[in-house]
Design a protein around this motif. Structure first.
Motif, PDB file in Angstrom:
ATOM      1  N   THR A   1      -6.246  -2.294  14.619  1.00 34.35           N
ATOM      2  CA  THR A   1      -5.720  -3.527  14.032  1.00 34.35           C
ATOM      3  C   THR A   1      -6.501  -3.917  12.789  1.00 34.35           C
ATOM      4  OG1 THR A   1      -5.029  -4.300  16.224  1.00 34.35           O
ATOM      5  CG2 THR A   1      -5.214  -5.956  14.478  1.00 34.35           C
ATOM      6  N   LEU A   2      -7.822  -3.804  12.874  1.00 35.48           N
ATOM      7  CA  LEU A   2      -8.668  -4.143  11.728  1.00 35.48           C
ATOM      8  C   LEU A   2      -8.381  -3.223  10.550  1.00 35.48           C
ATOM      9  CD1 LEU A   2     -10.973  -6.020  10.833  1.00 35.48           C
ATOM     10  CD2 LEU A   2     -12.582  -4.285  11.638  1.00 35.48           C
ATOM     11  N   ARG A   3      -8.211  -1.936  10.831  1.00 37.19           N
ATOM     12  CA  ARG A   3      -7.887  -0.992   9.761  1.00 37.19           C
ATOM     13  C   ARG A   3      -6.542  -1.323   9.137  1.00 37.19           C
ATOM     14  NH1 ARG A   3      -6.805   5.308  10.983  1.00 37.19           N
ATOM     15  NH2 ARG A   3      -5.082   4.316  12.089  1.00 37.19           N
ATOM     16  N   ASN A   4      -5.567  -1.680   9.971  1.00 37.08           N
ATOM     17  CA  ASN A   4      -4.241  -2.028   9.454  1.00 37.08           C
ATOM     18  C   ASN A   4      -4.289  -3.292   8.600  1.00 37.08           C
ATOM     19  OD1 ASN A   4      -3.132   0.166  10.769  1.00 37.08           O
ATOM     20  ND2 ASN A   4      -2.564  -0.995  12.593  1.00 37.08           N
ATOM     21  N   VAL A   5      -5.161  -4.225   8.970  1.00 35.79           N
ATOM     22  CA  VAL A   5      -5.314  -5.447   8.168  1.00 35.79           C
ATOM     23  C   VAL A   5      -5.847  -5.105   6.784  1.00 35.79           C
ATOM     24  CG1 VAL A   5      -6.655  -7.573   7.941  1.00 35.79           C
ATOM     25  CG2 VAL A   5      -5.573  -7.018  10.124  1.00 35.79           C
TER      26      VAL A   5
ATOM     27  N   THR B   1      -3.871  -5.605   3.299  1.00 37.24           N
ATOM     28  CA  THR B   1      -4.479  -6.388   2.218  1.00 37.24           C
ATOM     29  C   THR B   1      -4.442  -5.624   0.901  1.00 37.24           C
ATOM     30  OG1 THR B   1      -5.956  -7.466   3.813  1.00 37.24           O
ATOM     31  CG2 THR B   1      -6.567  -7.590   1.481  1.00 37.24           C
ATOM     32  N   LEU B   2      -4.756  -4.331   0.959  1.00 37.79           N
ATOM     33  CA  LEU B   2      -4.710  -3.517  -0.257  1.00 37.79           C
ATOM     34  C   LEU B   2      -3.293  -3.415  -0.810  1.00 37.79           C
ATOM     35  CD1 LEU B   2      -7.173  -0.617   0.686  1.00 37.79           C
ATOM     36  CD2 LEU B   2      -7.542  -2.427  -0.984  1.00 37.79           C
ATOM     37  N   ILE B   3      -2.316  -3.281   0.077  1.00 36.01           N
ATOM     38  CA  ILE B   3      -0.921  -3.201  -0.365  1.00 36.01           C
ATOM     39  C   ILE B   3      -0.493  -4.511  -1.017  1.00 36.01           C
ATOM     40  CG2 ILE B   3       1.466  -2.992   0.433  1.00 36.01           C
ATOM     41  CD1 ILE B   3       0.428  -1.043   2.581  1.00 36.01           C
ATOM     42  N   ILE B   4      -0.889  -5.631  -0.412  1.00 35.21           N
ATOM     43  CA  ILE B   4      -0.540  -6.945  -0.974  1.00 35.21           C
ATOM     44  C   ILE B   4      -1.182  -7.130  -2.348  1.00 35.21           C
ATOM     45  CG2 ILE B   4      -0.874  -9.434  -0.679  1.00 35.21           C
ATOM     46  CD1 ILE B   4      -0.581  -8.958   2.352  1.00 35.21           C
ATOM     47  N   LEU B   5      -2.443  -6.736  -2.483  1.00 32.11           N
ATOM     48  CA  LEU B   5      -3.117  -6.845  -3.784  1.00 32.11           C
ATOM     49  C   LEU B   5      -2.435  -5.972  -4.831  1.00 32.11           C
ATOM     50  CD1 LEU B   5      -6.877  -6.845  -2.686  1.00 32.11           C
ATOM     51  CD2 LEU B   5      -5.576  -8.767  -3.618  1.00 32.11           C
ATOM     52  N   PHE B   6      -2.018  -4.777  -4.412  1.00 32.82           N
ATOM     53  CA  PHE B   6      -1.319  -3.888  -5.343  1.00 32.82           C
ATOM     54  C   PHE B   6       0.004  -4.498  -5.790  1.00 32.82           C
ATOM     55  CE2 PHE B   6       1.908  -0.550  -5.886  1.00 32.82           C
ATOM     56  CZ  PHE B   6       1.381   0.107  -6.991  1.00 32.82           C
TER      57      PHE B   6
END
Length: 204
Positions: A13-17, A21-26
């Protein structure tokens, strides 16, 4: 260790978060570029600037790799196979090799940092050298520690000193582990789906 940790649902779950987050920033940067500039600004110039003087960094990495591959192994090899010739001055012999090993670590720690400062590496090129420096120092210390302990136990039991095959050491240098062992557990077959999945994560 990471492979085992990623089997835990909370760690997954932590890895998916982090991935989300990286996808949202991109997506945020992409939309902002399109709205403000009318086009997608990939800004490869920043990446090229960060990896400036890469050829010098790779040359320094090659020298570090050669030092770790050759000097460390043959240092342990010479120490282990020459101890029987210095039984009368064994403590002095061991202290001399210990001093040599500590000197090697100090030099290995200082010289790459000096080269980074000398050539004024940008951040990515500097990180290549520094992270590889740390990785190789940990690998070298693990190999030295494990084999010294093994040889000291053999001497106490009055058995001959041993040093592992060079091929085992080379495998360890590139294996994804920091704990040296002569043999590592392996599956009977290669799970190519798992290999491709891990390779995809590396590329991502």
């Amino acid at each position: 260790v990471l492979t085992d940790l990623f089997q835990i649902s909370h760690i997954q779950t932590l890895r998916n978060v982090f991935a989300a987050t990286l996808i949202i920033l991109f997506l945020h940067d992409t939309i902002e570029d399109i709205v403000n500039d009318g086009r997608l600004n990939l800004r490869f110039d920043v990446m090229f600037e960060s990896f400036g003087k890469l050829h010098i960094a790779l040359f320094i990495w090659l020298l570090m790799q050669l030092a770790t591959s050759i000097l460390v192994f043959f240092g342990v090899y010479c120490w282990a196979n020459s101890r029987n010739s210095f039984k009368k001055n064994l403590k002095a012999y061991d202290m001399a090799w210990l001093f040599s090993y500590i000197s090697y670590l100090i030099i290995f720690l200082i010289l790459p940092c000096h080269q980074i400062e000398k050539h004024q590496f940008p951040v990515a090129s500097a990180l290549i050298v520094l992270l590889e420096q740390m990785r190789q120092m940990m690998k070298a210390h693990s190999f030295v520690r494990e084999n010294i302990r093994k040889n000291l136990l053999l001497i106490e039991s009055k058995n001959a000193s041993v040093c592992p095959d060079y091929s085992k050491y080379l495998y360890f240098l590139f294996a994804p582990t920091l704990i040296y062992k002569d043999e590592y557990p392996r599956t009977t077959t290669i799970h190519w789906d798992y290999v491709l999945r891990m390779f995809g994560q590396v590329l991502a």
